[in-house]
Design an enzyme around this catalytic site. Structure first.
Site, mmCIF file in Angstrom:
data_model
loop_
_atom_site.group_PDB
_atom_site.id
_atom_site.type_symbol
_atom_site.label_atom_id
_atom_site.label_comp_id
_atom_site.label_asym_id
_atom_site.label_seq_id
_atom_site.Cartn_x
_atom_site.Cartn_y
_atom_site.Cartn_z
ATOM 1 N N ASP A 1 -7.504 -7.095 -12.184
ATOM 2 C CA ASP A 1 -7.010 -7.788 -13.295
ATOM 3 C C ASP A 1 -8.145 -8.536 -13.624
ATOM 4 O O ASP A 1 -9.108 -8.826 -12.935
ATOM 5 C CB ASP A 1 -5.781 -8.711 -12.947
ATOM 6 C CG ASP A 1 -5.388 -9.632 -14.187
ATOM 7 O OD1 ASP A 1 -5.221 -8.882 -15.059
ATOM 8 O OD2 ASP A 1 -5.337 -10.745 -13.858
ATOM 9 N N LEU A 2 -8.146 -9.109 -14.879
ATOM 10 C CA LEU A 2 -9.454 -9.708 -15.702
ATOM 11 C C LEU A 2 -9.022 -11.082 -15.596
ATOM 12 O O LEU A 2 -9.741 -12.084 -14.924
ATOM 13 C CB LEU A 2 -9.686 -9.106 -16.857
ATOM 14 C CG LEU A 2 -10.795 -9.939 -17.626
ATOM 15 C CD1 LEU A 2 -12.223 -9.638 -17.067
ATOM 16 C CD2 LEU A 2 -11.052 -9.284 -19.091
ATOM 17 N N ASP A 3 -8.295 -11.781 -16.547
ATOM 18 C CA ASP A 3 -7.963 -13.137 -16.874
ATOM 19 C C ASP A 3 -7.397 -13.596 -15.612
ATOM 20 O O ASP A 3 -6.088 -13.281 -15.050
ATOM 21 C CB ASP A 3 -7.002 -13.230 -18.070
ATOM 22 C CG ASP A 3 -7.732 -12.737 -19.327
ATOM 23 O OD1 ASP A 3 -8.945 -13.418 -19.598
ATOM 24 O OD2 ASP A 3 -7.434 -11.896 -19.829
ATOM 25 N N THR B 1 -6.361 -4.681 -17.376
ATOM 26 C CA THR B 1 -6.134 -5.812 -18.069
ATOM 27 C C THR B 1 -5.303 -5.739 -19.200
ATOM 28 O O THR B 1 -5.092 -4.878 -19.968
ATOM 29 C CB THR B 1 -7.386 -6.549 -18.625
ATOM 30 O OG1 THR B 1 -7.281 -7.819 -19.208
ATOM 31 C CG2 THR B 1 -8.297 -5.389 -19.433
ATOM 32 N N SER B 2 -4.408 -6.854 -19.735
ATOM 33 C CA SER B 2 -3.439 -6.922 -20.821
ATOM 34 C C SER B 2 -4.621 -7.321 -22.070
ATOM 35 O O SER B 2 -4.086 -7.663 -23.218
ATOM 36 C CB SER B 2 -2.509 -7.831 -20.657
ATOM 37 O OG SER B 2 -1.712 -7.567 -19.681
ATOM 38 N N LYS C 1 1.942 -4.796 -18.531
ATOM 39 C CA LYS C 1 2.629 -5.187 -17.539
ATOM 40 C C LYS C 1 3.703 -6.255 -17.490
ATOM 41 O O LYS C 1 3.757 -6.830 -18.678
ATOM 42 C CB LYS C 1 1.558 -6.228 -16.858
ATOM 43 C CG LYS C 1 0.123 -5.332 -16.392
ATOM 44 C CD LYS C 1 -1.152 -6.446 -15.792
ATOM 45 C CE LYS C 1 -2.300 -5.857 -15.362
ATOM 46 N NZ LYS C 1 -3.425 -6.757 -15.336
ATOM 47 N N ASP D 1 -3.463 -12.226 -10.645
ATOM 48 C CA ASP D 1 -3.013 -13.654 -10.621
ATOM 49 C C ASP D 1 -1.436 -13.888 -11.038
ATOM 50 O O ASP D 1 -1.199 -15.220 -10.896
ATOM 51 C CB ASP D 1 -4.079 -14.493 -11.422
ATOM 52 C CG ASP D 1 -3.810 -14.135 -12.833
ATOM 53 O OD1 ASP D 1 -3.782 -15.452 -13.573
ATOM 54 O OD2 ASP D 1 -3.917 -13.180 -13.386
#
Length: 215
Positions: A14-16, A108-109, A142, A167
């Site tokens: 994931d990114l954020d 990622t979203s 997601k 996260d």
């Protein structure tokens, strides 16, 4: 070194909140927007790990009855124009994967432009990872597994042998539903109990313990 470590087909990141600590910036945008509208601020964790448009379309809130895309556009105008802070160990994790020949996908979203800016905050470029799956690449965000499943398909790897890091409970559930068995939680936005309840096999304060998986 060449070839991924035994037992790991790929890293799905994931990114954020996992690679960059950007959630405070996003939440500030929401808070400013809601305050200007005179709306009560909801529990903003409802947005964590999910595409904001999906939340605005599907979840009840002060935005109900308003055009979701118009609301999102206004929210984004209020997000501080700042680079996100790196999550400790994130840069080392990506570089370590590259050194060991471990395929890496960011799932990622967020949109592509934010991926590029976030990686730049780590001192990296988009070419530092093998694949990026963004909000624009999937029809369902997601906790739907589409993003993680697409990443595994494009990398040509077995999801059951992949390791994911997330996260948010929504992201953890998405990875598990895609067939990923080892999903690690990062406690930047949710507490350890929530991440374990969602199915994380291990929970860490940051990305540094994941680097050890590449040894």
């Amino acid at each position: 070194m060449t070839g991924a470590p035994a037992g790991i087909s790929a890293l799905l990141l994931d990114l954020d909140g996992t690679l960059v600590n950007s959630e405070p910036l996003h939440r500030e945008g929401y808070r400013i927007y809601f305050a200007e509208k005179g709306w009560d601020v909801p529990d903003l964790t409802i947005f964590t790990g999910r595409r904001a448009l999906d939340v605005l379309e599907a979840e009840p809130g002060p935005w109900s009855g308003h055009d979701p895309q118009a609301v999102l556009d206004e929210i984004l105008e209020h997000v501080p124009d700042e680079d996100p802070d790196p999550v400790a160990g994130a840069r080392e994790l990506i570089l370590g994967a590259r050194a060991t020949g471990t395929p890496v996908a960011i799932v990622t979203s967020a949109p592509p432009s934010w991926v590029e800016r976030s990686l730049a905050s780590l001192g990296l470029g988009v070419g530092s990872v093998d694949l990026v799956v963004t909000a624009l690449d999937v029809s369902a965000g997601k906790p739907d597994p589409e993003g993680f499943a697409l990443a595994c398909e494009r990398l040509g790897v077995d999801p059951a042998a992949a390791v994911a890091a997330e996260d948010s409970p929504a992201g953890i559930r998405a990875a598990l539903a895609a067939g990923v068995r080892r999903v690690h939680g990062i406690t930047t936005t949710h507490d350890a109990a929530e991440l374990r309840s969602a199915g994380a096999v291990e929970v860490h304060d940051d990305a540094r313990p994941l680097v050890d998986l590449l040894d």
